[in-house]
Design an enzyme around this catalytic site. Structure first.
Site, PDB file in Angstrom:
ATOM      1  N   THR A  51       0.829  -1.206   0.000  1.00 56.87           N
ATOM      2  CA  THR A  51       0.000   0.000   0.000  1.00 56.87           C
ATOM      3  C   THR A  51       0.860   1.250   0.000  1.00 56.87           C
ATOM      4  O   THR A  51       0.426   2.306  -0.465  1.00 56.87           O
ATOM      5  CB  THR A  51      -0.935  -0.015   1.225  1.00 56.87           C
ATOM      6  OG1 THR A  51      -1.682  -1.240   1.224  1.00 56.87           O
ATOM      7  CG2 THR A  51      -1.909   1.137   1.194  1.00 56.87           C
ATOM      8  N   TYR A 139       6.088 -12.367   4.414  1.00 59.23           N
ATOM      9  CA  TYR A 139       4.951 -11.685   3.794  1.00 59.23           C
ATOM     10  C   TYR A 139       4.506 -12.512   2.597  1.00 59.23           C
ATOM     11  O   TYR A 139       5.213 -12.580   1.587  1.00 59.23           O
ATOM     12  CB  TYR A 139       5.379 -10.274   3.383  1.00 59.23           C
ATOM     13  CG  TYR A 139       4.315  -9.384   2.790  1.00 59.23           C
ATOM     14  CD1 TYR A 139       2.968  -9.719   2.799  1.00 59.23           C
ATOM     15  CD2 TYR A 139       4.684  -8.161   2.220  1.00 59.23           C
ATOM     16  CE1 TYR A 139       2.014  -8.875   2.260  1.00 59.23           C
ATOM     17  CE2 TYR A 139       3.738  -7.303   1.683  1.00 59.23           C
ATOM     18  CZ  TYR A 139       2.404  -7.656   1.696  1.00 59.23           C
ATOM     19  OH  TYR A 139       1.461  -6.814   1.152  1.00 59.23           O
ATOM     20  N   LYS A 167       2.690 -12.277   7.624  1.00 60.47           N
ATOM     21  CA  LYS A 167       1.540 -11.522   7.128  1.00 60.47           C
ATOM     22  C   LYS A 167       1.032 -12.245   5.891  1.00 60.47           C
ATOM     23  O   LYS A 167       1.781 -12.455   4.933  1.00 60.47           O
ATOM     24  CB  LYS A 167       1.913 -10.084   6.769  1.00 60.47           C
ATOM     25  CG  LYS A 167       0.737  -9.320   6.136  1.00 60.47           C
ATOM     26  CD  LYS A 167       1.121  -7.957   5.592  1.00 60.47           C
ATOM     27  CE  LYS A 167      -0.086  -7.280   4.939  1.00 60.47           C
ATOM     28  NZ  LYS A 167       0.251  -5.967   4.327  1.00 60.47           N
ATOM     29  N   ILE A 209      -2.568  -6.588   9.423  1.00 59.42           N
ATOM     30  CA  ILE A 209      -1.894  -5.419   8.841  1.00 59.42           C
ATOM     31  C   ILE A 209      -2.745  -5.050   7.643  1.00 59.42           C
ATOM     32  O   ILE A 209      -2.705  -5.728   6.613  1.00 59.42           O
ATOM     33  CB  ILE A 209      -0.454  -5.742   8.426  1.00 59.42           C
ATOM     34  CG1 ILE A 209       0.370  -6.176   9.639  1.00 59.42           C
ATOM     35  CG2 ILE A 209       0.200  -4.528   7.749  1.00 59.42           C
ATOM     36  CD1 ILE A 209       1.785  -6.644   9.288  1.00 59.42           C
TER      37      ILE A 209
END
Length: 300
Positions: A51, A139, A167, A209
């Site tokens: 993001t 991730y 994540k 997250i």
């Protein structure tokens, strides 16, 4: 490192957007955003992630984003995105993050070229962990890397002393549950798909997250608190009625463009500008997002 406690990294953290002004990183706007989400009660900050448009930042801008975040965080935990396509490049980014004062690093599989065998992915991630100067969180985002971090690979890496969590932004809840089943209780599982953060926490995950926490941090904090106090009905209402509809617009329009439009609708960013290849949303899409933001923020 600062006061970041990897064994206690739970709750809801914000993967910060990177604001721009006249084409440059807007450090003032970023610092103000950090203070807003921190004041709202978010548990941590994650700069230079998906993001945050990390792949559109120069090395100098990347360093600026990390330093600005750490300075504005004023002691709140910072988990820095450190993605790169090589072991050496990822380690260099981890060093930059450590020098900036970040507390841990978020690492991904190489994008563009994928491993020809799952063992290659494990080797890539373990070599980074072996030499990393910060604690590591994996991730999993196969939509961007072309491959998932296989559950068996996560299970193996969870035994590494520097690897503390994952994540998961796959959007595959069965994957999330399988990883939970394969990893120790103290391995932190963080849901990256906003509409799954409540189901994830209800199933025992560590938190999330989540992109939209930039714009509606109060809503994510309320969801976290509802789960923590056992108010399952309220948690489900927040997830289904407030987070999920707005998140669908992120899926439709892209995380950075939609999140920045949501921030602009709140007056928290002056502009929703993004960098190519991303495109700023048109007025109709922005109006729809603004309506969803208001619904997400309505009083109980």
């Amino acid at each position: 490192m600062s006061n970041f406690d990897t064994d206690g990294f739970e709750g809801v953290s914000c993967p910060l957007v990177t604001p721009y002004a006249d084409g440059d990183v807007d450090e003032t706007a970023l610092a103000e955003l950090v203070r807003r989400v921190d004041d709202a009660g978010m548990d941590g900050l994650v700069p230079a992630g998906t993001t945050g448009e990390f792949a559109s930042l120069s090395d100098e801008e990347y360093e600026t984003v990390l330093e600005t975040t750490v300075d504005a965080a004023d002691g709140s935990p910072v988990l820095a995105g450190t993605a790169d396509t090589t072991v050496s490049g990822t380690l260099a980014r981890i060093e930059t993050a450590a020098d900036a004062g970040a507390d841990a690093a978020l690492i991904v599989l190489p994008y563009f070229h994928g491993a020809n065998d799952p063992a290659g992915n494990e080797r890539f991630l373990s070599e980074i962990a072996d030499d990393a100067s910060l604690p590591i969180f994996l991730y999993n985002i196969p939509s961007c890397t072309g491959q998932e971090i296989a559950p068996a690979t996560v299970e193996s890496l969870a035994r590494h002393p520097k690897v503390h969590g994952l994540k998961d932004s796959s959007g595959d809840f069965n994957y999330f549950l399988e990883v939970a089943d394969r990893t120790p209780d103290d391995f932190r599982l963080l849901q990256g798909f906003d509409s799954y953060v409540v189901p994830g926490m209800l199933m025992g995950s560590s938190g999330g997250i989540n992109a939209l926490s930039n714009a509606i941090p109060e809503t994510f904090v309320a969801a976290r608190d509802a789960v923590a106090t056992g108010d399952v009905e309220r948690a489900r209402e927040i997830g289904a009625e407030r987070i999920a509809p707005l998140f669908q617009q992120c899926v439709d329009h892209g995380f950075a463009p939609a999140t920045k439009a949501a921030l602009e609708s709140r007056g928290w960013l002056e502009t929703a500008a993004v960098r190519p290849p991303l495109v700023e949303l048109d007025s109709a899409a922005k109006d729809e997002i603004a309506s969803s933001v208001q619904r997400a923020l309505r009083a109980p």
